[in-house]
Scaffold this motif. Sequence first.
Motif, PDB file in Angstrom:
ATOM      1  N   GLY A   1       0.794  -1.221   0.000  1.00  0.00           N
ATOM      2  CA  GLY A   1       0.000   0.000   0.000  1.00  0.00           C
ATOM      3  C   GLY A   1       0.823   1.267   0.000  1.00  0.00           C
ATOM      4  N   TYR A   2       2.161   1.134  -0.067  1.00  0.00           N
ATOM      5  CA  TYR A   2       3.037   2.297  -0.062  1.00  0.00           C
ATOM      6  C   TYR A   2       3.117   2.917  -1.451  1.00  0.00           C
ATOM      7  CZ  TYR A   2       5.100   1.667   4.620  1.00  0.00           C
ATOM      8  OH  TYR A   2       5.305   1.592   5.975  1.00  0.00           O
ATOM      9  N   SER A   3       3.073   4.246  -1.505  1.00  0.00           N
ATOM     10  CA  SER A   3       3.330   4.961  -2.754  1.00  0.00           C
ATOM     11  C   SER A   3       4.829   4.906  -3.057  1.00  0.00           C
ATOM     12  CB  SER A   3       2.893   6.415  -2.619  1.00  0.00           C
ATOM     13  OG  SER A   3       3.714   7.077  -1.657  1.00  0.00           O
ATOM     14  N   LEU A   4       5.203   5.341  -4.272  1.00  0.00           N
ATOM     15  CA  LEU A   4       6.617   5.356  -4.626  1.00  0.00           C
ATOM     16  C   LEU A   4       7.402   6.258  -3.684  1.00  0.00           C
ATOM     17  CD1 LEU A   4       9.004   4.618  -6.416  1.00  0.00           C
ATOM     18  CD2 LEU A   4       8.282   6.409  -8.023  1.00  0.00           C
ATOM     19  N   GLY A   5       6.814   7.402  -3.349  1.00  0.00           N
ATOM     20  CA  GLY A   5       7.489   8.307  -2.427  1.00  0.00           C
ATOM     21  C   GLY A   5       7.685   7.675  -1.058  1.00  0.00           C
ATOM     22  N   MET A   6       6.701   6.935  -0.575  1.00  0.00           N
ATOM     23  CA  MET A   6       6.833   6.260   0.720  1.00  0.00           C
ATOM     24  C   MET A   6       7.888   5.162   0.637  1.00  0.00           C
ATOM     25  SD  MET A   6       2.774   6.052   1.662  1.00  0.00           S
ATOM     26  CE  MET A   6       2.974   5.100   3.172  1.00  0.00           C
ATOM     27  N   ARG A   7       7.974   4.504  -0.491  1.00  0.00           N
ATOM     28  CA  ARG A   7       9.009   3.465  -0.655  1.00  0.00           C
ATOM     29  C   ARG A   7      10.400   4.086  -0.652  1.00  0.00           C
ATOM     30  NH1 ARG A   7       6.456  -1.094  -4.812  1.00  0.00           N
ATOM     31  NH2 ARG A   7       4.445  -1.241  -3.749  1.00  0.00           N
ATOM     32  N   GLN A   8      10.524   5.270  -1.239  1.00  0.00           N
ATOM     33  CA  GLN A   8      11.808   5.960  -1.194  1.00  0.00           C
ATOM     34  C   GLN A   8      12.173   6.310   0.245  1.00  0.00           C
ATOM     35  OE1 GLN A   8      13.811   5.893  -3.456  1.00  0.00           O
ATOM     36  NE2 GLN A   8      13.270   6.882  -5.364  1.00  0.00           N
TER      37      GLN A   8
END
Length: 301
Positions: A131-138
């Motif tokens: 459920g993480y966005s790309l920004g959250m994954r970064q």
Amino acid sequence: MSDGKIVVTGLTKVYKTVRAVDDLSFTVEAGRVTGFLGPNGAGKTTTLRMLLNLVRPSGGTGTIGGQRYADLVDPIRHVGAILEASGAHRGRSGRNHLRMLCIAGGLPVSRADEVLDMVGLTPAAKRKFKGYSLGMRQRLGIAAALLGDPKVLILDEPANGLDPEGIRWMRDLLKGLADEGRTVLVSSHLLSEMEILADDLVIIAAGKLVRQGTVAGIIDSMGAEQIRVRTPDADGLVAALGEGVGVTRADDGALRITGASRETIGDTALRAGVAIHELVVDRPDLENVFLQLTAGKADIR
């Protein structure tokens, strides 16, 4: 590891007939943010992978604190790195992902919550990775890189997927880490951000070093600073400035002047009775300098 200096000497990587990295040498100092720039296919990621012993060099060396990464004892406590957005089990929470890394690295699991707080992911700590966005994954990737409280950070495109607020947060974080005396090496295509973030730059193209130095030094090396002037009496101002001053006329009628400071131009106009409607320093930016330095050297294979 005695210090956090990164030293690359003659580093080379050949894939069959392609020289991805070609006799590359540069240094990255502790206590500073160094931007690692180059067009697509320049060899940036390959260089970082060789530094981290993920790719075997065809020649040359890359050391961190005087040692190869592979020879570091307990490397998680010395070097933190992300080479792409963080990968994790889709069904595992961000907190549990970091706790697993803590266990694997011999770190207390409490460190997971500390770094989650540092990167602003505490509210999403229990959310599953899928459920993480790309920004959250970064952000999660940066958290993982910080787990061992390392002296050195090596980050490949860490701003991908971050919104403007996230980019500012990352800038403040990395500058703060450098101010603590850590070595921060950041590869990025966001040239306007790198102009603000970085202290030093290493620019490569086609696997070779193009330029290394401070941001201001590299920009200034590409041409004299120009002063943009708008006046209803351009001829009068040019005559008053006299010889030794370079003047060109822009398409909008403004003058671009080199060889005289803004103060000199203003004082001269005042003495000559010439009205000035605009008087600003027109300094090259990093994007224009980068494009000049790397023109025609992007990999379009």
